[in-house]
Design a protein around this motif. Sequence first.
Motif, short mmCIF file in Angstrom:
data_model
loop_
_atom_site.label_atom_id
_atom_site.label_comp_id
_atom_site.label_asym_id
_atom_site.label_seq_id
_atom_site.Cartn_x
_atom_site.Cartn_y
_atom_site.Cartn_z
N MET A 1 28.15 39.89 35.14
CA MET A 1 29.27 40.54 35.22
C MET A 1 30.59 39.49 35.70
O MET A 1 30.11 38.90 36.53
N ASP A 2 31.50 39.87 35.33
CA ASP A 2 32.67 39.03 35.77
C ASP A 2 33.57 39.59 36.70
O ASP A 2 33.63 40.84 36.80
N GLU A 3 33.63 38.97 37.87
CA GLU A 3 34.26 39.26 39.08
C GLU A 3 35.92 38.72 39.10
O GLU A 3 35.92 37.40 38.69
N LEU A 4 36.83 39.59 39.15
CA LEU A 4 38.18 39.00 39.55
C LEU A 4 38.97 39.46 40.85
O LEU A 4 38.25 40.37 41.66
N HIS A 5 39.97 38.77 41.11
CA HIS A 5 40.67 39.19 42.33
C HIS A 5 42.07 39.54 41.78
O HIS A 5 42.68 38.82 41.37
N ILE A 6 42.49 40.71 42.27
CA ILE A 6 43.79 41.06 41.84
C ILE A 6 44.55 41.26 43.16
O ILE A 6 44.12 42.11 44.19
N ASP A 7 45.61 40.69 43.18
CA ASP A 7 46.58 40.72 44.36
C ASP A 7 46.92 42.29 44.75
O ASP A 7 47.32 43.13 44.02
N HIS A 8 46.88 42.68 46.00
CA HIS A 8 47.31 43.79 46.64
C HIS A 8 46.41 45.08 45.94
O HIS A 8 46.65 45.91 46.62
N GLY A 10 42.29 43.74 45.52
CA GLY A 10 40.98 43.29 46.04
C GLY A 10 40.20 42.72 44.84
O GLY A 10 40.65 42.55 43.92
N GLU A 11 38.82 42.65 45.14
CA GLU A 11 38.04 42.40 44.30
C GLU A 11 37.44 43.49 43.31
O GLU A 11 37.41 44.42 43.57
N VAL A 12 37.52 42.86 41.95
CA VAL A 12 37.14 44.11 40.98
C VAL A 12 35.95 43.30 39.81
O VAL A 12 36.21 42.00 39.96
N ILE A 13 35.20 44.29 39.51
CA ILE A 13 34.23 43.66 38.67
C ILE A 13 34.35 44.48 37.08
O ILE A 13 34.54 45.61 37.15
N ILE A 14 34.17 43.63 36.25
CA ILE A 14 34.40 44.26 34.78
C ILE A 14 32.76 44.82 34.52
O ILE A 14 31.91 43.97 34.53
N CYS A 15 32.87 46.03 33.92
CA CYS A 15 31.57 46.80 33.69
C CYS A 15 30.89 46.21 32.62
O CYS A 15 31.50 45.85 31.62
N PRO A 16 29.48 45.83 32.57
CA PRO A 16 29.13 45.20 31.47
C PRO A 16 28.71 46.17 30.48
O PRO A 16 28.42 45.52 29.05
N TYR A 17 28.88 47.35 30.67
CA TYR A 17 28.79 48.22 29.36
C TYR A 17 30.11 48.54 28.72
O TYR A 17 29.80 48.82 27.42
N ASN A 18 30.99 48.63 29.20
CA ASN A 18 32.40 48.69 28.65
C ASN A 18 33.34 47.83 29.06
O ASN A 18 33.55 47.98 30.39
N LYS A 19 33.66 46.78 28.53
CA LYS A 19 34.56 45.87 29.01
C LYS A 19 36.05 46.62 29.59
O LYS A 19 36.71 45.85 30.19
N ALA A 20 36.30 47.55 29.08
CA ALA A 20 37.51 48.28 29.54
C ALA A 20 37.61 48.81 30.84
O ALA A 20 38.54 49.18 31.36
N VAL A 22 37.28 48.40 34.83
CA VAL A 22 37.51 47.40 35.58
C VAL A 22 37.24 48.27 37.10
O VAL A 22 38.23 49.00 37.33
N ILE A 23 36.36 47.81 37.87
CA ILE A 23 36.10 48.68 38.95
C ILE A 23 36.09 47.98 40.28
O ILE A 23 35.66 46.75 40.27
N PRO A 24 36.59 48.63 41.31
CA PRO A 24 36.53 47.73 42.63
C PRO A 24 35.37 47.53 42.99
O PRO A 24 34.21 48.15 42.70
N ALA A 25 35.06 46.19 43.48
CA ALA A 25 33.73 45.85 43.77
C ALA A 25 32.85 46.72 45.03
O ALA A 25 31.71 46.68 44.74
#
Length: 174
Positions: A1-8, A10-20, A22-25
């Motif tokens: 799973m890909d983990e990203l940081h979005i300013d203002h 926080g941490e979000v994770i891209i769902c492995p089932y549907n790349k669209a 984008v869920i808060p960690a």
Amino acid sequence: MDELHIDHYGEVIICPYNKAHVIPAARIQRHLFKCRRQYPNANIDICCFNRAHHVPQKDLQQHQKNCPDRAIIEVCKYVIEDGTASLYNPSPMEEQDPGQQVAAARYNEQDENWDDMDAPRYDPEQYCKQNPVVRKTMHMTPSEKRNFREKERIRIATLNKAMESKGSAFGASK
């Protein structure tokens, strides 16, 4: 799973089932549970070390070799003695050194037993009577309510005086 940081945000994770997706960690486990039901034919398996790790089947073995949560399980599974790692599975006949016995005794003392049926039952009515808690009147006539409130004032004042006297006696002993 890909983990990203979005300013203002926080941490979000891209769902492995549907790349669209984008869920808060903090909410990823709830999302994965729902998303797995929506995509039953997805070739995605769950890591045995962390249920929040949903990985494609072809990458599962590689993930489990390098899973960051594997160390947590390995620490519990193996005991390191004298620089050598061995699987910890003590037999009843095996003698333990005194340090291990003390550690085991301390561990057993800290165990909680939520199934202890010998504990007294909690009675909220009794607790409220013995502590300065304002109780509510229900299903009483106005005269009964007046008498109840007067008795409550006396009860709370008595309890407060008793608590003050215990506090002053405790403070004097210091």
